[in-house]
Enzyme design. Structure first.
Site, short mmCIF file in Angstrom:
data_model
loop_
_atom_site.label_atom_id
_atom_site.label_comp_id
_atom_site.label_asym_id
_atom_site.label_seq_id
_atom_site.Cartn_x
_atom_site.Cartn_y
_atom_site.Cartn_z
N LYS A 1 101.57 94.38 -29.37
CA LYS A 1 100.49 93.17 -30.16
C LYS A 1 98.89 93.81 -29.96
CE LYS A 1 97.79 88.80 -27.73
NZ LYS A 1 98.51 88.26 -26.66
N SER B 1 99.14 83.46 -28.67
CA SER B 1 97.88 84.41 -29.68
C SER B 1 98.92 85.82 -29.88
CB SER B 1 96.67 84.52 -28.35
OG SER B 1 97.01 85.63 -27.37
N SER C 1 100.64 82.58 -24.88
CA SER C 1 100.45 83.36 -25.97
C SER C 1 102.02 83.74 -26.34
CB SER C 1 99.05 84.44 -25.75
OG SER C 1 98.28 83.62 -25.55
N1 LIG Z 1 96.18 83.49 -22.94
C1 LIG Z 1 97.16 82.96 -23.95
O1 LIG Z 1 98.50 82.50 -23.38
C2 LIG Z 1 96.61 81.42 -24.23
C3 LIG Z 1 97.51 80.58 -25.56
C4 LIG Z 1 96.28 79.18 -25.51
C5 LIG Z 1 96.07 78.75 -25.35
C6 LIG Z 1 94.10 79.74 -24.89
C7 LIG Z 1 95.25 81.22 -24.19
#
Ligand SMILES: NC(=O)c1ccccc1
Length: 504
Positions: free
Chosen positions: A96, A171, A195
């Site tokens: 990532k 994400s 994410s």
């Molecule tokens: N970084 C995350 O896990 C994330 C996921 C969904 C929305 C905001 C943040």
């Protein structure tokens, strides 16, 4: 190199920012008294930084375009060959793009970071290479990792390999998309609200968010330390367990690892689920936007686990909804302090700080209007809580997180695993570039109702693909006791072996 000293009026200005009033003559006197301290700054400035050395050579790399990047899932290609021997020899990995790979550009989905080139490898990168993996490059991720949909990444949205034009989830959007497309065997994702698990659910990959602190976050750009997690995204369970085994354990540089132990996660893979007690969480099926057909697939998957010998029951975990609510102050105030005011690093912890990244990211203030609306709304909530309420709701939420965790742990008195849908919806169409603010933001957060809670409580949770609805993948989320990743893998492996999930 001497650092530039403030002058008298600059010191008065600084005093003003601290709600102090000092006269010109006082300022001059303070300034004189500060000289030994500023000499210390000079000394530090003259030293080289204390960071890990880069162990494996790498290609300069390039940004793939057009046919070589049909999903926009690659940020950068650069091959790094790991050790000759180890459990990951022959496995290809993508990182990532919030994970430092030395000498290869990183932008964390945000144009304001473009041009940053890390100087050292994240701990997890070194560990994968030491185990023989071949890194192929960096995967596009959402704008500062702040979206569960894949429309917020600079420069372009990431497409779902199952259906172009649909969200890959976020994400860790590019990470899951590249695994699902078969371009790599494995990916590292990161998870503060879902994410790792959301893109895994949308793309039909296996995504594990391990126990908080199990995998070192060292060398990875954080959001908020108490909910930062890194973990594996793979095309099968065995690879996932292998990868976690390699990445887990203390590195001595990450304050998240207050409890630090690795383990063997591959040992239980063939044990089956006979006698394993699995609790179906009532609240996990109560999300207002839960698609009935998706819920049905997850219930069918649970029935399959039961047919394999698991003992299944229904269980209420009221703390699930509490934990999801706690995410707002913890996530929003926490990221506003650590990631934004704290220039990505924050303060008050021992460990490895990325100084050039801190300097680069401090520049967000010069192009703040280019930040994604999904990040802006979190900053606005966070700044509100900090300014109007002294950060007291962040503090109280951290205390209540222990209550929410205890609530799940009570369920774990009766059950070995808990289960619910990872996300309430299958991959939706990507919003149009000119869509409304409301649509942009709702498409970033509409799916985190089940996942975010486990970031707050720190329990390990994995998305396991368990069927298709209208040709798009469905994920079942298996949740374990803290440090019981093995039990999750045990059930996931039994389920995987029971049939082709794409035909379920
Ligand atoms: N970084 C995350 O896990 C994330 C996921 C969904 C929305 C905001 C943040």
């Amino acid at each position: 190199m001497p650092i530039e000293r403030p002058n008298v009026s600059q010191l008065q200005q600084l005093a003003g920012e601290l709600h102090l009033q000092i006269s010109e003559s006082e300022a001059a006197e303070y300034l004189a008294l500060m000289q030994p301290n500023l000499d210390a700054y000079d000394l530090i400035d003259g030293l080289s930084d204390e960071v890990p050395t880069v162990k494996y050579p790498r290609e300069k790399g390039y940004r793939p375009e057009g046919e070589e990047n049909p999903l926009n899932a690659w940020y950068y290609k650069s091959e790094v060959q790991g050790a000759q021997q180890g459990v990951l020899v022959g496995k290809t990995v993508v990182l990532k793009d919030n994970i430092s790979l030395a000498e290869v550009p990183m932008m964390n989905g945000a144009s304001s970071l473009e041009g940053h080139v890390p100087a050292f490898d994240a701990t997890v990168v070194t560990r994968l290479l030491d185990a023989g993996a071949t890194i192929l490059g960096k995967a596009t991720c959402e704008h500062f990792c702040l979206s569960g949909g894949s429309h917020t990444s600079d420069p372009a949205p990431v497409h779902n390999p199952w259906r172009k034009g649909h969200s890959a989830g976020g994400s860790s959007s590019g990470s899951a998309a590249l695994v699902a497309a078969g371009e790599v065997d494995m990916a590292i994702g990161c998870d503060q609200g879902g994410s790792i698990r959301i893109p895994s659910a949308f793309c039909g990959t296996y995504g594990m968010k391990p126990t908080h602190g199990l995998v070192p976050y060292t060398g990875i750009m954080p959001i908020e330390a108490t909910i930062d997690h890194a973990g594996p995204i793979t095309a099968n369970v065995k690879d996932n367990a292998l990868m976690l085994e390699v990445m887990a354990g203390a590195d001595g540089l990450d304050p998240r690892q207050y409890i630090s132990r690795g383990g063997s996660y591959t040992a239980e893979l063939d044990k089956g689920v006979r006698g394993l007690k699995i609790g179906v969480v009532t609240e996990g099926f109560q999300l207002p936007n839960l698609q009935p057909q998706l819920a049905e697939k997850v219930r069918n998957a649970v029935a399959r686990l039961e047919s394999l010998g698991a003992l299944v029951g229904e269980v209420s975990v009221p703390g699930h909804q509490l934990a999801a609510a706690l995410w707002s102050p913890i996530g929003c105030e926490g990221l506003t302090m650590q990631m934004m005011h704290g220039n990505g690093m924050g303060f008050n912890w021992e460990g490895l700080y990325d100084v050039p990244l801190l300097d680069k990211h401090a520049g967000w203030r010069d192009s703040a209007d280019t930040l994604s609306p999904s990040l802006k709304i979190c900053m606005l909530i966070g700044q509100f809580g900090l300014k109007h309420y002294n950060g007291r709701y962040y503090a109280k939420a951290q205390n209540l997180a222990r209550r929410a965790r205890a609530d799940y742990d009570r369920a774990f008195d009766d059950f070995d695993l808990l289960v619910m849908p990872t996300v309430p919806v299958t991959a939706p169409p990507l919003p149009q570039p000119n869509c409304s603010l409301t649509e942009y933001i709702s498409k970033a957060f509409e799916m985190i109702g089940n996942t975010a809670a486990l970031d707050v409580t720190g329990h390990p949770a994995m998305s396991v693909p368990c069927g298709l609805v209208d040709g798009l993948p469905v994920g079942m989320m298996l949740i374990g006791r803290h440090h019981a990743e093995s039990t999750i893998y045990q059930a996931a492996a039994a389920f995987e072996a029971s049939g082709n999930w794409q035909e379920m």
